[in-house]
Design a protein around this motif. Structure first.
Motif, mmCIF file in Angstrom:
data_model
loop_
_atom_site.group_PDB
_atom_site.id
_atom_site.type_symbol
_atom_site.label_atom_id
_atom_site.label_comp_id
_atom_site.label_asym_id
_atom_site.label_seq_id
_atom_site.Cartn_x
_atom_site.Cartn_y
_atom_site.Cartn_z
ATOM 1 N N ASP A 51 -21.641 8.042 -23.352
ATOM 2 C CA ASP A 51 -20.788 6.882 -23.098
ATOM 3 C C ASP A 51 -19.361 7.379 -23.010
ATOM 4 N N GLY A 52 -18.701 7.094 -21.879
ATOM 5 C CA GLY A 52 -17.310 7.503 -21.704
ATOM 6 C C GLY A 52 -16.362 6.513 -22.343
ATOM 7 N N SER A 53 -15.185 6.988 -22.707
ATOM 8 C CA SER A 53 -14.178 6.112 -23.307
ATOM 9 C C SER A 53 -13.671 5.079 -22.305
ATOM 10 N N ASP A 54 -13.925 5.319 -21.020
ATOM 11 C CA ASP A 54 -13.500 4.388 -19.974
ATOM 12 C C ASP A 54 -14.569 3.338 -19.658
ATOM 13 N N GLY A 55 -15.642 3.287 -20.461
ATOM 14 C CA GLY A 55 -16.695 2.308 -20.258
ATOM 15 C C GLY A 55 -17.829 2.779 -19.364
ATOM 16 N N THR A 56 -17.738 4.004 -18.861
ATOM 17 C CA THR A 56 -18.812 4.531 -18.019
ATOM 18 C C THR A 56 -19.934 5.090 -18.893
ATOM 19 N N VAL A 57 -21.111 5.183 -18.307
ATOM 20 C CA VAL A 57 -22.259 5.803 -18.955
ATOM 21 C C VAL A 57 -22.769 6.849 -17.977
ATOM 22 N N THR A 58 -23.022 8.065 -18.465
ATOM 23 C CA THR A 58 -23.451 9.156 -17.601
ATOM 24 C C THR A 58 -24.727 9.777 -18.140
ATOM 25 N N LEU A 59 -25.671 9.991 -17.238
ATOM 26 C CA LEU A 59 -26.919 10.683 -17.552
ATOM 27 C C LEU A 59 -26.938 11.974 -16.760
#
Length: 134
Positions: A51-59
């Motif tokens: 979970d990124g601090s900018d609200g993104t989620v990365t797999l």
């Protein structure tokens, strides 16, 4: 029933997943959980979810299609990756590009809706995907 514009995995790859996706997707919406997070839980690919601090989620998926300690059968990881991509609505043209990428093509990129994906492919290292939901 197959939706137009969506890629599909092998018919036996995700048959029991759809009711779970619908159920998990509704629950995720109530919890404000990302679709990518839900699909990782449902499809169970390897890789890391952040979970990124900018609200993104990365797999990040590494070595898809290559025998690893986590996946003895490379087909299992291919089906899991296809399940995730199908679940997040990858367009057919993007799925085709992913499936036909060679090592000489270098890193490729695509975006649709709230998702971006970048990938590389190599005969020895398999497919490496970075999928981000904004």
């Amino acid at each position: 029933m197959r939706s137009p514009g969506r890629a599909t995995a092998a018919p036996d790859a995700i048959p029991d997943v759809i009711p779970d996706v619908i159920s998990d997707g509704a629950a995720a919406a109530r919890r404000r959980e990302s679709l990518l997070t839900v699909m990782r839980k449902v499809c169970q690919p390897g890789g890391a979810l952040t979970d990124g601090s900018d609200g993104t989620v990365t797999l990040v998926l590494h070595d898809v299609g290559v025998k690893t300690d986590e996946f003895e059968d490379p087909t299992q990881e291919i089906n899991s990756a296809a399940c995730v991509l199908n679940g997040i609505g990858v367009p057919t043209k993007v799925a085709a590009r992913i499936g036909h990428t060679s090592a000489s093509a270098g890193r490729q990129h695509a975006a649709w809706g709230n998702f971006t994906v970048s990938w590389t492919a190599h005969p020895h290292d398999g497919l490496n995907l970075v999928i981000t939901e904004n």
